[in-house]
Design a protein around this motif. Structure first.
Motif, mmCIF file in Angstrom:
data_model
loop_
_atom_site.group_PDB
_atom_site.id
_atom_site.type_symbol
_atom_site.label_atom_id
_atom_site.label_comp_id
_atom_site.label_asym_id
_atom_site.label_seq_id
_atom_site.Cartn_x
_atom_site.Cartn_y
_atom_site.Cartn_z
ATOM 1 N N ILE A 275 0.873 -1.165 0.000
ATOM 2 C CA ILE A 275 0.000 0.000 0.000
ATOM 3 C C ILE A 275 0.912 1.218 0.000
ATOM 4 C CG2 ILE A 275 -1.705 1.344 1.274
ATOM 5 C CD1 ILE A 275 -2.727 -1.257 2.473
ATOM 6 N N LEU A 276 0.711 2.108 -0.947
ATOM 7 C CA LEU A 276 1.531 3.310 -1.055
ATOM 8 C C LEU A 276 0.712 4.538 -0.674
ATOM 9 C CD1 LEU A 276 3.411 2.684 -4.430
ATOM 10 C CD2 LEU A 276 4.122 2.074 -2.100
ATOM 11 N N VAL A 277 1.318 5.405 0.096
ATOM 12 C CA VAL A 277 0.686 6.658 0.499
ATOM 13 C C VAL A 277 1.458 7.800 -0.149
ATOM 14 C CG1 VAL A 277 0.058 8.157 2.422
ATOM 15 C CG2 VAL A 277 -0.074 5.663 2.681
ATOM 16 N N GLY A 278 0.826 8.444 -1.133
ATOM 17 C CA GLY A 278 1.459 9.539 -1.848
ATOM 18 C C GLY A 278 0.658 10.811 -1.713
ATOM 19 N N GLY A 279 0.796 11.688 -2.703
ATOM 20 C CA GLY A 279 0.133 12.978 -2.677
ATOM 21 C C GLY A 279 1.124 14.092 -2.419
ATOM 22 N N THR A 280 0.601 15.306 -2.266
ATOM 23 C CA THR A 280 1.465 16.467 -2.022
ATOM 24 C C THR A 280 1.633 16.795 -0.547
ATOM 25 O OG1 THR A 280 -0.386 18.040 -2.151
ATOM 26 C CG2 THR A 280 0.726 17.465 -4.230
ATOM 27 N N ALA A 281 1.009 16.023 0.326
ATOM 28 C CA ALA A 281 1.073 16.294 1.766
ATOM 29 C C ALA A 281 2.507 16.191 2.284
ATOM 30 C CB ALA A 281 0.172 15.324 2.522
ATOM 31 N N ASP A 282 2.754 16.871 3.387
ATOM 32 C CA ASP A 282 4.063 16.785 4.029
ATOM 33 C C ASP A 282 4.338 15.353 4.479
ATOM 34 O OD1 ASP A 282 4.353 19.498 3.702
ATOM 35 O OD2 ASP A 282 3.677 19.986 5.735
ATOM 36 N N ARG A 307 7.461 12.903 -3.002
ATOM 37 C CA ARG A 307 6.856 13.649 -4.105
ATOM 38 C C ARG A 307 7.618 13.486 -5.412
ATOM 39 N NH1 ARG A 307 5.506 19.608 -1.537
ATOM 40 N NH2 ARG A 307 4.406 18.905 0.334
ATOM 41 N N ASP A 308 8.945 13.326 -5.328
ATOM 42 C CA ASP A 308 9.750 13.256 -6.540
ATOM 43 C C ASP A 308 9.998 11.819 -7.002
ATOM 44 O OD1 ASP A 308 11.369 12.506 -4.470
ATOM 45 O OD2 ASP A 308 13.041 13.828 -4.973
ATOM 46 N N ALA A 309 9.297 10.860 -6.436
ATOM 47 C CA ALA A 309 9.425 9.478 -6.902
ATOM 48 C C ALA A 309 8.925 9.379 -8.341
ATOM 49 C CB ALA A 309 8.641 8.537 -5.994
ATOM 50 N N THR A 313 3.206 8.668 -7.312
ATOM 51 C CA THR A 313 3.386 9.694 -6.290
ATOM 52 C C THR A 313 2.091 10.442 -5.984
ATOM 53 O OG1 THR A 313 3.912 11.459 -7.855
ATOM 54 C CG2 THR A 313 5.724 10.063 -7.125
ATOM 55 N N GLY A 314 1.245 10.633 -6.986
ATOM 56 C CA GLY A 314 0.052 11.450 -6.789
ATOM 57 C C GLY A 314 0.372 12.916 -6.595
ATOM 58 N N ALA A 315 1.609 13.327 -6.883
ATOM 59 C CA ALA A 315 2.033 14.706 -6.638
ATOM 60 C C ALA A 315 2.051 15.563 -7.899
ATOM 61 C CB ALA A 315 3.416 14.715 -5.992
ATOM 62 N N ASN A 316 1.805 14.962 -9.045
ATOM 63 C CA ASN A 316 1.804 15.721 -10.295
ATOM 64 C C ASN A 316 0.728 16.806 -10.232
ATOM 65 O OD1 ASN A 316 1.360 16.561 -13.040
ATOM 66 N ND2 ASN A 316 2.302 14.666 -13.732
ATOM 67 N N PRO A 317 1.077 18.066 -10.544
ATOM 68 C CA PRO A 317 0.059 19.129 -10.498
ATOM 69 C C PRO A 317 -1.139 18.855 -11.401
ATOM 70 C CG PRO A 317 2.261 20.057 -10.688
ATOM 71 C CD PRO A 317 2.404 18.576 -10.885
#
Length: 360
Positions: A275-282, A307-309, A313-317
């Motif tokens: 289970i991976l937990v991503g996103g832009t959160a700290d 975030r830079d994985a 990541t779920g961090a892409n804008p």
């Protein structure tokens, strides 16, 4: 790669007794890529200034309402038309559609002629061209078992134009979009948290149940899409990458994007084991989510993603969850098939517990 098979739709026994009521009825991989811009047109230019005329063929099958749709003839894209991701999921449309703002580059549309294993399927519009034909790659043609010169119908939105419940999608072998509101039913706190499952139903099984469960408990707003295809193939027929989901193709999403949410959570599925937990959160907030899930599933590996994985990541804008909630306050959950089949509610409860702690 994400799983593409259908899943048995049955609720398994929960691994723990929950203080929360189980929602009645039981219970993506984030991708990137759009077709390259260097397309060399090898077809005579069309003189048409108007979009193709409407047709009686209904790409949305049964229903009370129709979205805009047009009839076009298929043509195989030439070899210079390439993609950074799966080329079977993209199309190029005539300029006559884009010039009149009938269709936008990046939008998801339905294409089909009703004769293949998939009567129609969702494609992302990657480009425009001057001919009056619709371009698909050879693998894109194969998705709907079509060939060049076949007349097909192109529908202007991804989801069905009248079904708006999971049950409606399942009973009619369809792809549906719906919004659920939590809290006390008076709209209070509904803008605090948005929870999404873009790939529910048999696309990424269990994620729609999870989104609805969290909304019921946290008092937020849920945006859910559920897709079905009898005999399997829901992923192949309906999946669009989270970084490419376009508001014009999803009317309910379009409405939600006008609101301002404080936090966002996205549930997804993939075929790996963690289970991976991503996103832009700290990292500190992600750690709270990791610990909350791990406490309820001690035998399951739960990992935070930077975030830079390079993947998941779920961090892409451009990820749809990051359009709905501010940077630094989004969480994305990626889960294996078995977790989503058996422990979907446990993961949802862990996310709920974490949100309650983070938002204290």
């Amino acid at each position: 790669m994400p799983e593409k098979e259908g899943y048995l739709e049955e609720q398994h026994t929960e691994s723990r007794l929950s203080r929360r009521r189980i929602i009645a009825g039981g219970a993506g991989i984030v991708g990137a890529g759009i077709l390259g811009a260097g397309i060399h047109t090898q077809i005579a230019r069309s003189q048409a200034e108007e979009p193709p005329s409407g047709t009686d063929t209904d790409v949305y099958e049964e229903g009370c309402e129709d979205a805009d749709h047009w009839e076009l003839t298929l043509e195989a894209a030439n070899e210079s038309w390439s993609a950074r991701s799966d080329p079977s999921r993209y199309c190029s449309v005539p300029c006559s559609l884009t010039k009149t703002d009938s269709v936008a580059i990046g939008q998801q549309v339905r294409i089909g002629d009703g004769t293949g294993e998939f009567e129609n399927a969702v494609y992302t519009v990657a480009s425009e061209h001057e001919s009056d034909t619709l371009w698909l790659t050879p693998s894109g043609l194969d998705r709907i078992e079509a060939s060049e010169s076949t007349a097909v119908t192109v529908g202007s939105q991804a989801v069905h134009s009248s079904y708006d419940t999971r049950q409606g999608g399942e009973l009619n072998n369809e792809y549906v979009e719906y919004v659920v509101e939590g809290g006390d039913g008076d709209g209070s706190a509904s803008d605090e948290v948005v929870v999404i499952a873009p790939h529910g139903g048999y696309i990424e099984y269990g994620t729609d149940f999870q989104a609805e469960r969290v909304v019921e408990e946290i008092g937020g707003t849920g945006w859910i899409c559920s897709g079905f295809n009898e005999g399997g193939g829901g992923f192949d027929r309906w999946h669009s990458y989270s970084t490419e989901i376009h508001r014009r193709s999803f009317p309910e999403l379009d409405s939600l994007l006008e609101r301002e949410f404080e936090w966002g959570v996205a549930f997804h599925g993939y075929s790996n084991g963690e289970i991976l937990v991503g996103g832009t959160a700290d990292n500190s907030d992600k750690a709270i989510v990791v610990d909350a899930i791990a406490d309820l599933l001690p035998e399951q590996t739960v990992t935070a993603v930077e975030r830079d994985a390079t993947e998941y990541t779920g961090a892409n804008p451009e990820n749809v969850i990051n359009d709905l909630a501010p940077a630094g306050q989004t969480i994305q959950i990626e889960q294996p098939t078995g977790v989503r089949e058996i422990d979907w509610s446990v993961v949802a409860d862990g996310v709920t517990d974490a949100l309650e702690e983070i938002r204290e």
